[in-house]
Design a protein around this motif. Sequence first.
Motif, PDB file in Angstrom:
ATOM      1  N   GLY A  61       0.807  -1.209   0.000  1.00  0.00           N
ATOM      2  CA  GLY A  61       0.000   0.000   0.000  1.00  0.00           C
ATOM      3  C   GLY A  61       0.845   1.266   0.000  1.00  0.00           C
ATOM      4  N   VAL A  62       1.968   1.235   0.730  1.00  0.00           N
ATOM      5  CA  VAL A  62       2.880   2.389   0.730  1.00  0.00           C
ATOM      6  C   VAL A  62       3.469   2.592  -0.663  1.00  0.00           C
ATOM      7  N   LEU A  63       3.859   1.497  -1.314  1.00  0.00           N
ATOM      8  CA  LEU A  63       4.373   1.603  -2.681  1.00  0.00           C
ATOM      9  C   LEU A  63       3.328   2.200  -3.622  1.00  0.00           C
ATOM     10  N   ALA A  64       2.095   1.743  -3.472  1.00  0.00           N
ATOM     11  CA  ALA A  64       1.023   2.282  -4.312  1.00  0.00           C
ATOM     12  C   ALA A  64       0.843   3.780  -4.061  1.00  0.00           C
ATOM     13  N   ALA A  65       0.946   4.193  -2.792  1.00  0.00           N
ATOM     14  CA  ALA A  65       0.815   5.621  -2.479  1.00  0.00           C
ATOM     15  C   ALA A  65       1.944   6.428  -3.103  1.00  0.00           C
ATOM     16  N   LEU A  66       3.161   5.881  -3.090  1.00  0.00           N
ATOM     17  CA  LEU A  66       4.284   6.577  -3.711  1.00  0.00           C
ATOM     18  C   LEU A  66       4.088   6.708  -5.220  1.00  0.00           C
ATOM     19  N   ILE A  67       3.538   5.669  -5.835  1.00  0.00           N
ATOM     20  CA  ILE A  67       3.263   5.740  -7.274  1.00  0.00           C
ATOM     21  C   ILE A  67       2.221   6.821  -7.569  1.00  0.00           C
ATOM     22  N   VAL A  68       1.213   6.914  -6.712  1.00  0.00           N
ATOM     23  CA  VAL A  68       0.184   7.945  -6.892  1.00  0.00           C
ATOM     24  C   VAL A  68       0.805   9.329  -6.758  1.00  0.00           C
ATOM     25  N   TRP A  85       7.782   1.696 -17.566  1.00  0.00           N
ATOM     26  CA  TRP A  85       8.469   0.413 -17.531  1.00  0.00           C
ATOM     27  C   TRP A  85       9.969   0.589 -17.310  1.00  0.00           C
ATOM     28  N   ASN A  86      10.558   1.525 -18.033  1.00  0.00           N
ATOM     29  CA  ASN A  86      11.991   1.780 -17.850  1.00  0.00           C
ATOM     30  C   ASN A  86      12.295   2.323 -16.455  1.00  0.00           C
ATOM     31  N   ASN A  87      11.366   3.103 -15.907  1.00  0.00           N
ATOM     32  CA  ASN A  87      11.562   3.628 -14.557  1.00  0.00           C
ATOM     33  C   ASN A  87      11.478   2.522 -13.522  1.00  0.00           C
ATOM     34  N   VAL A  88      10.574   1.578 -13.721  1.00  0.00           N
ATOM     35  CA  VAL A  88      10.482   0.432 -12.812  1.00  0.00           C
ATOM     36  C   VAL A  88      11.778  -0.377 -12.825  1.00  0.00           C
ATOM     37  N   LEU A  89      12.325  -0.606 -14.014  1.00  0.00           N
ATOM     38  CA  LEU A  89      13.591  -1.335 -14.105  1.00  0.00           C
ATOM     39  C   LEU A  89      14.723  -0.548 -13.449  1.00  0.00           C
ATOM     40  N   ALA A  90      14.688   0.780 -13.600  1.00  0.00           N
ATOM     41  CA  ALA A  90      15.718   1.609 -12.962  1.00  0.00           C
ATOM     42  C   ALA A  90      15.624   1.527 -11.443  1.00  0.00           C
ATOM     43  N   PHE A 323      12.473   2.401  -0.320  1.00  0.00           N
ATOM     44  CA  PHE A 323      13.510   3.420  -0.238  1.00  0.00           C
ATOM     45  C   PHE A 323      14.042   3.786  -1.624  1.00  0.00           C
ATOM     46  N   ALA A 324      14.188   2.778  -2.499  1.00  0.00           N
ATOM     47  CA  ALA A 324      14.632   3.076  -3.864  1.00  0.00           C
ATOM     48  C   ALA A 324      13.591   3.917  -4.609  1.00  0.00           C
ATOM     49  N   THR A 325      12.312   3.651  -4.362  1.00  0.00           N
ATOM     50  CA  THR A 325      11.253   4.433  -5.000  1.00  0.00           C
ATOM     51  C   THR A 325      11.265   5.876  -4.497  1.00  0.00           C
ATOM     52  N   ILE A 326      11.511   6.051  -3.187  1.00  0.00           N
ATOM     53  CA  ILE A 326      11.607   7.407  -2.634  1.00  0.00           C
ATOM     54  C   ILE A 326      12.765   8.157  -3.274  1.00  0.00           C
ATOM     55  N   THR A 327      13.910   7.485  -3.393  1.00  0.00           N
ATOM     56  CA  THR A 327      15.068   8.116  -4.040  1.00  0.00           C
ATOM     57  C   THR A 327      14.749   8.505  -5.476  1.00  0.00           C
ATOM     58  N   ASN A 328      14.107   7.596  -6.209  1.00  0.00           N
ATOM     59  CA  ASN A 328      13.721   7.874  -7.590  1.00  0.00           C
ATOM     60  C   ASN A 328      12.731   9.023  -7.678  1.00  0.00           C
ATOM     61  N   LEU A 329      11.775   9.052  -6.758  1.00  0.00           N
ATOM     62  CA  LEU A 329      10.753  10.096  -6.753  1.00  0.00           C
ATOM     63  C   LEU A 329      11.368  11.463  -6.478  1.00  0.00           C
TER      64      LEU A 329
END
Length: 375
Positions: A61-68, A85-90, A323-329
């Motif tokens: 759910g936290v991941l989904a919130a970050l995507i939103v 897709w490329n961002n997910v792989l990154a 944490f990787a998603t936060i860094t990417n965001l």
Amino acid sequence: MSDATPTPTATPERPQLPAQSPPVDPAETAVASDKARSTGKLSWWRGDGGDGAKRNLGLIGVLAALIVVGAVTKPDLYGDPNWVWNNVLAILQLASVVGVVTVGMTFVIIGGGIDLSVGAIVALAGVWCTTVATQSYGAGGMIFTALVVGICVGLVNGVLISYGRLVPFIATLAMLVAARGLAASISNKQTQVSSSTFINDIAARKVIGIPILVYILGAVVLAGWVVLNRTTFGRRTIAVGGNPEAARLAGINVRRHTMLLYALSGLCCGIAAIMLTSQATSAQAAMANLYELDAIAAAIIGGTLLSGGRGTIVGSLLGVIIFATITNLFAINGLSIEAQNMVKGGIIVAAVLVQQFQFKSVTRLLARNRVTTAT
């Protein structure tokens, strides 16, 4: 002639048949079994068995919130499927190295320890495997050296903690300083370039459109999950972390097992050293800085108790990806690294507070049950 009196013959008694139960309706039987199954599932979900699943669903759910949040802040980018897709792989590639280290860290924390030297071990293994002498043996020699260095340093940590009776925090903190110093001495404080095409191509190659680093992360996570959940080693790890004295009385060699846990952490650091060297095509003493904090934070976010005895590999992986998603965001929105570190710190504090609240709630519930049983 005398009258003969006929002897009466005894008639055998009929055996009484047991009372027959009324016929059972197959439909009622099916309904009852379905109710039992559903009750069992609910009790598992409400009990300890469902705690891990609940935490993992919360992390998803936290991941989904970050995507939103990303879609709201950058709708033009998230509207492009190819970019997504490329961002997910990154993100997965960014999480791969820390994810491998986190698997070893999760085992150590579940076993009741802590390892502050993982980043230094990665640096030492990376520097050692990129020396001129080691590279002369080719890619196989480099990989072998990195793995052996990681395992040996992990064994030193385990021996100091298990047989030297040092506190894990102190022992691994000392190893952090020593390993960084040894790495700087070996490299003469210079960056050592990797000349192995095979090693350098690990980070550049893709199989079916997915980077090899992601496959390595998946293999390590799968192996860690199997070891923790389907082997005696994993059950002993949970037992040692939950109650070392009870584990010792049950026949587990607690000292040897603790030593092996730190060796396993060192092995993961050796694998991460090869991956990080491949990404940078070089190694230096300052590489993998603060990886220990990232690994500990990811494990805590994933539900691993700092006191030991509980944790999941899947939860730790989700913590790394968060944490990787936060860094990417933050990178997409052009925010500073300082702000990113403050957010990470806040997440770590929140996760520890939640763990303490849950632990106190469980303790009170157990105490209440003891009082009820006594009365």
